[in-house]
Design a protein around this motif. Structure first.
Motif, PDB file in Angstrom:
ATOM      1  N   GLU A   1      -9.956  14.791   8.976  1.00 40.81           N
ATOM      2  CA  GLU A   1      -9.059  15.092  10.091  1.00 40.81           C
ATOM      3  C   GLU A   1      -8.519  13.771  10.628  1.00 40.81           C
ATOM      4  O   GLU A   1      -9.274  12.944  11.140  1.00 40.81           O
ATOM      5  CB  GLU A   1      -9.822  15.822  11.201  1.00 40.81           C
ATOM      6  N   GLY A   2      -7.213  13.536  10.488  1.00 40.77           N
ATOM      7  CA  GLY A   2      -6.691  12.266  10.971  1.00 40.77           C
ATOM      8  C   GLY A   2      -5.243  12.041  10.616  1.00 40.77           C
ATOM      9  O   GLY A   2      -4.536  12.930  10.131  1.00 40.77           O
ATOM     10  N   PHE A   3      -4.786  10.798  10.836  1.00 34.39           N
ATOM     11  CA  PHE A   3      -3.388  10.432  10.668  1.00 34.39           C
ATOM     12  C   PHE A   3      -3.115   9.858   9.285  1.00 34.39           C
ATOM     13  O   PHE A   3      -3.981   9.223   8.671  1.00 34.39           O
ATOM     14  CB  PHE A   3      -2.981   9.395  11.716  1.00 34.39           C
ATOM     15  N   LEU A   4      -1.885  10.046   8.814  1.00 36.12           N
ATOM     16  CA  LEU A   4      -1.415   9.317   7.646  1.00 36.12           C
ATOM     17  C   LEU A   4      -1.418   7.827   7.940  1.00 36.12           C
ATOM     18  O   LEU A   4      -1.289   7.388   9.093  1.00 36.12           O
ATOM     19  CB  LEU A   4       0.000   9.741   7.277  1.00 36.12           C
ATOM     20  N   ALA A   5      -1.487   7.021   6.889  1.00 37.39           N
ATOM     21  CA  ALA A   5      -1.517   5.569   7.060  1.00 37.39           C
ATOM     22  C   ALA A   5      -0.249   5.045   7.704  1.00 37.39           C
ATOM     23  O   ALA A   5      -0.275   4.017   8.392  1.00 37.39           O
ATOM     24  CB  ALA A   5      -1.740   4.889   5.714  1.00 37.39           C
ATOM     25  N   SER A   6       0.884   5.726   7.522  1.00 37.38           N
ATOM     26  CA  SER A   6       2.137   5.249   8.111  1.00 37.38           C
ATOM     27  C   SER A   6       2.087   5.290   9.638  1.00 37.38           C
ATOM     28  O   SER A   6       2.608   4.388  10.304  1.00 37.38           O
ATOM     29  CB  SER A   6       3.322   6.071   7.595  1.00 37.38           C
ATOM     30  N   THR A   7       1.461   6.315  10.207  1.00 38.67           N
ATOM     31  CA  THR A   7       1.283   6.355  11.655  1.00 38.67           C
ATOM     32  C   THR A   7       0.339   5.252  12.107  1.00 38.67           C
ATOM     33  O   THR A   7       0.565   4.589  13.131  1.00 38.67           O
ATOM     34  CB  THR A   7       0.735   7.722  12.095  1.00 38.67           C
ATOM     35  N   ILE A   8      -0.707   5.021  11.327  1.00 39.11           N
ATOM     36  CA  ILE A   8      -1.689   3.981  11.660  1.00 39.11           C
ATOM     37  C   ILE A   8      -1.046   2.599  11.629  1.00 39.11           C
ATOM     38  O   ILE A   8      -1.281   1.770  12.525  1.00 39.11           O
ATOM     39  CB  ILE A   8      -2.896   4.073  10.710  1.00 39.11           C
ATOM     40  N   VAL A   9      -0.218   2.315  10.614  1.00 40.26           N
ATOM     41  CA  VAL A   9       0.465   1.019  10.550  1.00 40.26           C
ATOM     42  C   VAL A   9       1.320   0.815  11.792  1.00 40.26           C
ATOM     43  O   VAL A   9       1.323  -0.277  12.393  1.00 40.26           O
ATOM     44  CB  VAL A   9       1.321   0.916   9.268  1.00 40.26           C
ATOM     45  N   ARG A  10       2.031   1.831  12.222  1.00 44.07           N
ATOM     46  CA  ARG A  10       2.867   1.724  13.421  1.00 44.07           C
ATOM     47  C   ARG A  10       2.011   1.379  14.643  1.00 44.07           C
ATOM     48  O   ARG A  10       2.383   0.519  15.461  1.00 44.07           O
ATOM     49  CB  ARG A  10       3.618   3.041  13.642  1.00 44.07           C
ATOM     50  N   ILE A  11       0.874   2.049  14.794  1.00 39.54           N
ATOM     51  CA  ILE A  11       0.000   1.787  15.938  1.00 39.54           C
ATOM     52  C   ILE A  11      -0.490   0.344  15.918  1.00 39.54           C
ATOM     53  O   ILE A  11      -0.490  -0.349  16.942  1.00 39.54           O
ATOM     54  CB  ILE A  11      -1.179   2.764  15.949  1.00 39.54           C
ATOM     55  N   LEU A  12      -0.880  -0.143  14.750  1.00 40.66           N
ATOM     56  CA  LEU A  12      -1.374  -1.525  14.646  1.00 40.66           C
ATOM     57  C   LEU A  12      -0.292  -2.520  15.024  1.00 40.66           C
ATOM     58  O   LEU A  12      -0.543  -3.485  15.755  1.00 40.66           O
ATOM     59  CB  LEU A  12      -1.873  -1.805  13.232  1.00 40.66           C
ATOM     60  N   LEU A  13       0.923  -2.313  14.535  1.00 36.81           N
ATOM     61  CA  LEU A  13       2.012  -3.249  14.826  1.00 36.81           C
ATOM     62  C   LEU A  13       2.355  -3.271  16.306  1.00 36.81           C
ATOM     63  O   LEU A  13       2.679  -4.322  16.857  1.00 36.81           O
ATOM     64  CB  LEU A  13       3.251  -2.880  14.012  1.00 36.81           C
ATOM     65  N   GLU A  14       2.268  -2.133  16.948  1.00 36.56           N
ATOM     66  CA  GLU A  14       2.654  -2.050  18.346  1.00 36.56           C
ATOM     67  C   GLU A  14       1.579  -2.586  19.288  1.00 36.56           C
ATOM     68  O   GLU A  14       1.875  -3.101  20.359  1.00 36.56           O
ATOM     69  CB  GLU A  14       2.990  -0.609  18.706  1.00 36.56           C
ATOM     70  N   GLN A  15       0.306  -2.509  18.863  1.00 35.24           N
ATOM     71  CA  GLN A  15      -0.789  -2.803  19.781  1.00 35.24           C
ATOM     72  C   GLN A  15      -1.570  -4.075  19.467  1.00 35.24           C
ATOM     73  O   GLN A  15      -2.284  -4.563  20.351  1.00 35.24           O
ATOM     74  CB  GLN A  15      -1.772  -1.629  19.809  1.00 35.24           C
ATOM     75  N   CYS A  16      -1.476  -4.599  18.260  1.00 40.32           N
ATOM     76  CA  CYS A  16      -2.406  -5.658  17.827  1.00 40.32           C
ATOM     77  C   CYS A  16      -1.661  -6.963  17.561  1.00 40.32           C
ATOM     78  O   CYS A  16      -0.623  -6.967  16.895  1.00 40.32           O
ATOM     79  CB  CYS A  16      -3.159  -5.228  16.572  1.00 40.32           C
ATOM     80  N   GLY A  17      -2.229  -8.074  18.052  1.00 38.23           N
ATOM     81  CA  GLY A  17      -1.581  -9.366  17.903  1.00 38.23           C
ATOM     82  C   GLY A  17      -2.093 -10.196  16.755  1.00 38.23           C
ATOM     83  O   GLY A  17      -1.497 -11.214  16.414  1.00 38.23           O
ATOM     84  N   ASN A  18      -3.204  -9.774  16.139  1.00 38.01           N
ATOM     85  CA  ASN A  18      -3.768 -10.535  15.026  1.00 38.01           C
ATOM     86  C   ASN A  18      -4.656  -9.628  14.184  1.00 38.01           C
ATOM     87  O   ASN A  18      -4.847  -8.442  14.506  1.00 38.01           O
ATOM     88  CB  ASN A  18      -4.555 -11.756  15.530  1.00 38.01           C
ATOM     89  N   ILE A  19      -5.191 -10.195  13.101  1.00 36.16           N
ATOM     90  CA  ILE A  19      -6.001  -9.406  12.175  1.00 36.16           C
ATOM     91  C   ILE A  19      -7.254  -8.861  12.844  1.00 36.16           C
ATOM     92  O   ILE A  19      -7.632  -7.703  12.622  1.00 36.16           O
ATOM     93  CB  ILE A  19      -6.356 -10.256  10.939  1.00 36.16           C
ATOM     94  N   GLU A  20      -7.914  -9.670  13.662  1.00 35.60           N
ATOM     95  CA  GLU A  20      -9.154  -9.213  14.298  1.00 35.60           C
ATOM     96  C   GLU A  20      -8.910  -7.967  15.144  1.00 35.60           C
ATOM     97  O   GLU A  20      -9.681  -6.992  15.088  1.00 35.60           O
ATOM     98  CB  GLU A  20      -9.749 -10.325  15.163  1.00 35.60           C
TER      99      GLU A  20
END
Length: 343
Positions: A166-185
């Motif tokens: 139960e969860g999101f496609l990777a494309s939704t996850i990539v969008r969330i990471l780009l919008e919220q995260c400033g680095n790899i950690e």
């Protein structure tokens, strides 16, 4: 003799409130495509619980939910229907391929799929809240790959859809990471918190020069920070190898080709042509089997430049995310290239 067709990619600029961005996209870009794809998208998302998806999005990324609400308003559709179609939650999706390399601080990638389910949209976004970014969209709100203003670059690589949760496609996850995260950690930490639908690799780099591949399933993730960072469509960790597809020969061969042909003398130009050359083993043409190269992209985290090629043997286009953020860059409305003609 092979016949080719034009592949046109729209350049989308989104600024400010994401609810308004949803409305803008519905009015300017999506009405005809939405009508044409609605039956297919509803079939692929039949198992999506729209109310549950909204609850999760409100918790993990309310910006995306606001954009979906804008889409629903602009398309004059019930919110539950648009959440079902575009959130990527519990969606069925065909297999795809992708190849990426991080070399000398640059992230090089081919995205392989079918033009029939390809958004063909390169989106520059500067939201009121969250990081500005550039990337290729999927399901409108999702991103296949992209780079944000902090220099974080993320791309997805399909591995297997037989192991699912139960969860999101990777494309939704990539969008969330780009919008919220400033680095790899930050991105790795966020990946652990998000529910995953299928098995994917996520390849990443950032402005510090760090690289990582996260092998992700619906129940566990394994982090590989070895260099050189080459990522295709299979898991390599002993822990997750059992979750690969039955045949991964092509994925292994693409990875081996990069290892054998990339060295310290490679330039941005030579790397681009290694990936974009229609005769390269990295450029695939099985478009009717959802496995044909649609775009080649190079993201440069240190100067926020993006080099893009559409289809094969395309003279590259260069864009600046930094200039877009500053409002000093006039973007074209479309870019295009050629792919092998599909039936």
């Amino acid at each position: 003799m092979e016949k080719y067709e034009d592949l046109v990619v729209k350049i989308i600029q989104l600024n400010g409130d994401l609810y308004d961005a949803g409305i803008q996209q519905s009015h300017e870009q999506l009405v005809s495509d939405h009508i044409a794809q609605q039956e297919l998208l509803l079939a692929l998302t039949a198992s999506c619980n729209a109310q549950h998806a909204q609850t999760i999005l409100q918790h993990v990324c309310p910006n995306l939910l606001q954009e979906i609400k804008g889409l629903a308003f602009g398309l004059q559709q019930p919110l539950d229907t648009i959440v079902q179609m575009y959130s990527g939650y519990n969606m069925s999706f065909p297999e795809m391929g992708c190849t990426s390399l991080v070399h000398d601080g640059q992230y090089v990638r081919n995205y392989d799929f079918s033009p029939s389910l390809y958004d063909a949209r390169l989106v520059f976004s500067k939201p009121l809240e969250g990081y500005a970014s550039v990337g290729f969209s999927q399901q409108i709100i999702g991103r296949l790959d992209g780079m944000n203003e902090k220099g974080l670059v993320v791309g997805l690589h399909f591995v297997n859809n037989e192991w699912q949760g139960e969860g999101f496609l990777a494309s939704t996850i990539v969008r969330i990471l780009l919008e919220q995260c400033g680095n790899i950690e930050e991105a790795v930490a966020q990946l652990h918190r998000l529910p995953h639908r299928y098995c994917y690799n996520f390849s990443m780099t950032d402005s510090s020069g760090k690289v990582v591949v996260v092998e992700a399933t619906p129940t566990e993730q394994v982090i590989d920070s070895n260099q050189p960072c080459i990522c295709t469509n299979h898991f390599e960790s002993q822990q997750l190898k059992r979750k690969n597809r039955a045949s991964i020969n092509n994925s292994i061969q693409r990875k081996r080709f990069i290892r054998d042909n990339v060295n310290d003398t490679c330039t941005t130009k030579s790397l681009y042509h290694l990936f974009n050359n229609g005769d390269s083993p990295l450029f695939v043409k099985q478009y009717n089997e959802y496995f044909g190269t649609l775009h080649t992209v190079i993201y440069s985290p240190t100067n926020l430049e993006v080099v893009v090629g559409i289809g094969q043997n395309c003279e590259p286009f260069t864009f600046s995310l930094q200039q877009f953020i500053e409002g000093n860059f006039i973007l074209p409305t479309t870019i295009q290239g050629k792919i092998l003609q599909t039936i």
